[in-house]
Design an enzyme around this catalytic site. Structure first.
Site, PDB file in Angstrom:
ATOM      1  N   TRP A  97      98.526   1.818 -20.650  1.00  0.00           N
ATOM      2  CA  TRP A  97      97.961   3.069 -20.115  1.00  0.00           C
ATOM      3  C   TRP A  97      96.765   3.546 -20.934  1.00  0.00           C
ATOM      4  O   TRP A  97      96.144   4.548 -20.597  1.00  0.00           O
ATOM      5  CB  TRP A  97      99.047   4.153 -20.056  1.00  0.00           C
ATOM      6  CG  TRP A  97     100.175   3.823 -19.111  1.00  0.00           C
ATOM      7  CD1 TRP A  97     100.320   2.694 -18.351  1.00  0.00           C
ATOM      8  CD2 TRP A  97     101.329   4.630 -18.824  1.00  0.00           C
ATOM      9  NE1 TRP A  97     101.478   2.747 -17.608  1.00  0.00           N
ATOM     10  CE2 TRP A  97     102.126   3.924 -17.885  1.00  0.00           C
ATOM     11  CE3 TRP A  97     101.778   5.876 -19.268  1.00  0.00           C
ATOM     12  CZ2 TRP A  97     103.324   4.427 -17.384  1.00  0.00           C
ATOM     13  CZ3 TRP A  97     102.977   6.379 -18.770  1.00  0.00           C
ATOM     14  CH2 TRP A  97     103.737   5.662 -17.836  1.00  0.00           C
ATOM     15  N   LYS A  98      96.467   2.876 -22.015  1.00  0.00           N
ATOM     16  CA  LYS A  98      95.318   3.224 -22.877  1.00  0.00           C
ATOM     17  C   LYS A  98      95.326   4.723 -23.201  1.00  0.00           C
ATOM     18  O   LYS A  98      96.388   5.304 -23.351  1.00  0.00           O
ATOM     19  CB  LYS A  98      94.004   2.801 -22.215  1.00  0.00           C
ATOM     20  CG  LYS A  98      94.020   1.356 -21.744  1.00  0.00           C
ATOM     21  CD  LYS A  98      92.660   0.831 -21.429  1.00  0.00           C
ATOM     22  CE  LYS A  98      92.781  -0.563 -20.836  1.00  0.00           C
ATOM     23  NZ  LYS A  98      91.515  -1.228 -20.705  1.00  0.00           N
ATOM     24  N   HIS A 117      94.162  -5.611 -29.299  1.00  0.00           N
ATOM     25  CA  HIS A 117      93.462  -5.442 -28.016  1.00  0.00           C
ATOM     26  C   HIS A 117      91.953  -5.431 -28.279  1.00  0.00           C
ATOM     27  O   HIS A 117      91.494  -4.922 -29.307  1.00  0.00           O
ATOM     28  CB  HIS A 117      93.906  -4.132 -27.365  1.00  0.00           C
ATOM     29  CG  HIS A 117      93.463  -4.002 -25.946  1.00  0.00           C
ATOM     30  ND1 HIS A 117      92.175  -3.651 -25.608  1.00  0.00           N
ATOM     31  CD2 HIS A 117      94.113  -4.208 -24.779  1.00  0.00           C
ATOM     32  CE1 HIS A 117      92.068  -3.642 -24.292  1.00  0.00           C
ATOM     33  NE2 HIS A 117      93.230  -3.972 -23.760  1.00  0.00           N
ATOM     34  N   GLU A 152      89.675  -3.666 -27.225  1.00  0.00           N
ATOM     35  CA  GLU A 152      89.088  -2.336 -27.459  1.00  0.00           C
ATOM     36  C   GLU A 152      89.298  -1.903 -28.913  1.00  0.00           C
ATOM     37  O   GLU A 152      88.457  -1.214 -29.501  1.00  0.00           O
ATOM     38  CB  GLU A 152      89.686  -1.315 -26.469  1.00  0.00           C
ATOM     39  CG  GLU A 152      89.130  -1.556 -25.074  1.00  0.00           C
ATOM     40  CD  GLU A 152      90.050  -1.159 -23.937  1.00  0.00           C
ATOM     41  OE1 GLU A 152      91.028  -0.428 -24.161  1.00  0.00           O
ATOM     42  OE2 GLU A 152      89.782  -1.619 -22.808  1.00  0.00           O
ATOM     43  N   GLU A 208      92.955 -12.159 -22.793  1.00  0.00           N
ATOM     44  CA  GLU A 208      92.196 -11.133 -22.087  1.00  0.00           C
ATOM     45  C   GLU A 208      90.705 -11.348 -22.320  1.00  0.00           C
ATOM     46  O   GLU A 208      90.145 -10.872 -23.326  1.00  0.00           O
ATOM     47  CB  GLU A 208      92.577  -9.751 -22.622  1.00  0.00           C
ATOM     48  CG  GLU A 208      94.029  -9.393 -22.412  1.00  0.00           C
ATOM     49  CD  GLU A 208      94.202  -7.886 -22.290  1.00  0.00           C
ATOM     50  OE1 GLU A 208      94.690  -7.442 -21.271  1.00  0.00           O
ATOM     51  OE2 GLU A 208      93.817  -7.166 -23.213  1.00  0.00           O
ATOM     52  N   SER A 231      91.400  -6.957 -15.254  1.00  0.00           N
ATOM     53  CA  SER A 231      91.295  -6.577 -13.840  1.00  0.00           C
ATOM     54  C   SER A 231      92.376  -7.218 -12.964  1.00  0.00           C
ATOM     55  O   SER A 231      92.087  -7.668 -11.849  1.00  0.00           O
ATOM     56  CB  SER A 231      89.888  -6.880 -13.315  1.00  0.00           C
ATOM     57  OG  SER A 231      88.936  -6.144 -14.064  1.00  0.00           O
ATOM     58  N   GLY A 285      95.707  -2.974 -17.155  1.00  0.00           N
ATOM     59  CA  GLY A 285      95.156  -1.688 -17.592  1.00  0.00           C
ATOM     60  C   GLY A 285      95.056  -0.727 -16.413  1.00  0.00           C
ATOM     61  O   GLY A 285      96.040  -0.097 -16.021  1.00  0.00           O
ATOM     62  N   GLY A 286      93.877  -0.643 -15.827  1.00  0.00           N
ATOM     63  CA  GLY A 286      93.597   0.336 -14.772  1.00  0.00           C
ATOM     64  C   GLY A 286      94.653   0.403 -13.679  1.00  0.00           C
ATOM     65  O   GLY A 286      95.097   1.502 -13.300  1.00  0.00           O
TER      66      GLY A 286
HETATM   67  C1  PEP Z   1      93.871  -4.082 -20.516  1.00  0.00           C
HETATM   68  O1  PEP Z   1      93.985  -2.897 -20.707  1.00  0.00           O
HETATM   69  O2  PEP Z   1      94.332  -4.849 -21.341  1.00  0.00           O
HETATM   70  C2  PEP Z   1      93.209  -4.541 -19.292  1.00  0.00           C
HETATM   71  C3  PEP Z   1      93.251  -5.812 -19.030  1.00  0.00           C
HETATM   72  O3  PEP Z   1      92.585  -3.609 -18.505  1.00  0.00           O
HETATM   73  P1  PEP Z   1      92.167  -3.769 -16.962  1.00  0.00           P
HETATM   74  O4  PEP Z   1      93.394  -4.273 -16.215  1.00  0.00           O
HETATM   75  O5  PEP Z   1      91.785  -2.403 -16.503  1.00  0.00           O
HETATM   76  O6  PEP Z   1      91.046  -4.744 -16.892  1.00  0.00           O
END
Ligand code: PEP
Length: 251
Positions: free
Chosen positions: A10-11, A95, A97, A167, A213, A234-235
């Site tokens: 959920w970041k 991660h 980020e 990722e 994604s 993520g999203g």
């Molecule tokens: C993530 O948060 O690790 C991610 C892959 O985000 P998203 O699915 O939004 O690309």
């Protein structure tokens, strides 16, 4: 046969009440669903509340980071003891980020993995290349470096307890998913690397998630690939409908 594993990251989203609503919605739809492992990783502030919502269900709780020390003068850090106290069983580590914005390095990733294992939490170790690295044909070199530095010194017993998430940075939050065969190529490489460096048994058991994604529409094709065992989402994990559909489409 490795059980599918779908994790929602959920970041830095959701207040406590948003998180409770989201977790309740997911629980309503998936409470009897046992064909995949399901993990929710809310922000630290919502861990305890989400833990209460999912208590006594098959849905598990994870953190988005973990300190490498158990306690002490480390302002802003959250230790394995504190995470377990909130009901966590997993921690996302490394991660992209965190690597990009907060100076996470392979060395700190390794220290956090060790702390998670010592504290009885399952680390979900993230690796992945940037677009620039992919376009310069550096993907394998980058992933190898992240694996060497992050998990290279784990014992077989330790390595059997980890999950790896591939990722590609260029696919995170961009709407661009790696094509299933592109992801498979790297997953296969990662499994092979674990087989060479740790053991073939460890490689056979290791769950490797794809992240970048992931959506209800693409998870099925990704999961058809031999070495893709689930998704780090993520999203699409921030909406009940899309996360539930991803989980259901993963089996
Ligand atoms: C993530 O948060 O690790 C991610 C892959 O985000 P998203 O699915 O939004 O690309």
């Amino acid at each position: 046969m490795r059980k599918p594993f779908i994790a929602g990251n959920w970041k830095m989203h959701t207040t406590i009440s948003d998180a409770i609503n989201l977790a309740n919605g997911i629980k309503r739809e998936l409470v009897d669903f046992n064909k995949a492992d399901i993990l929710l990783c809310p922000p630290f502030t919502a861990l305890s509340s989400v833990s209460e919502v999912i208590m006594d269900t098959n849905i598990k709780l994870g953190a988005q980071n973990i300190a490498w020390e158990k306690e002490g003068a480390y302002t802003g850090e959250i230790s394995s003891i504190m995470l377990k106290d909130c009901g966590c069983k997993f921690a996302i580590i490394g991660h992209s980020e965190r690597r990009k914005y907060f100076g996470e390095s392979d060395e700190t990733v390794n220290r956090r993995i060790k702390a998670a294992l010592l504290g009885g939490l399952t680390p979900i170790v993230c690796v992945g290349e940037t677009l620039e690295e992919r376009e310069s044909d550096l993907t394998i070199k980058v992933i190898t470096g992240q694996l060497e530095g992050g998990v290279g010194n784990l014992s077989e017993e330790e390595a059997k307890k980890i999950i790896i998430a591939y990722e590609p940075v260029w696919a995170i939050g961009t709407g661009k998913t790696a094509a299933p065969h592109q992801a498979q190529e790297i997953h296969e490489f990662i499994r092979g690397w674990i087989s060479d460096k740790i053991s073939s048994e460890c490689a056979r058991l290791l769950r490797i998630l794809y992240g970048g994604s992931v959506k209800p529409a693409n998870i099925r094709e990704l999961m058809k690939e031999e070495d893709i065992d689930g998704g780090l989402v993520g999203g699409a994990s921030l909406k009940v409908e899309s996360f539930v559909e991803i989980v259901k489409n993963s089996i």
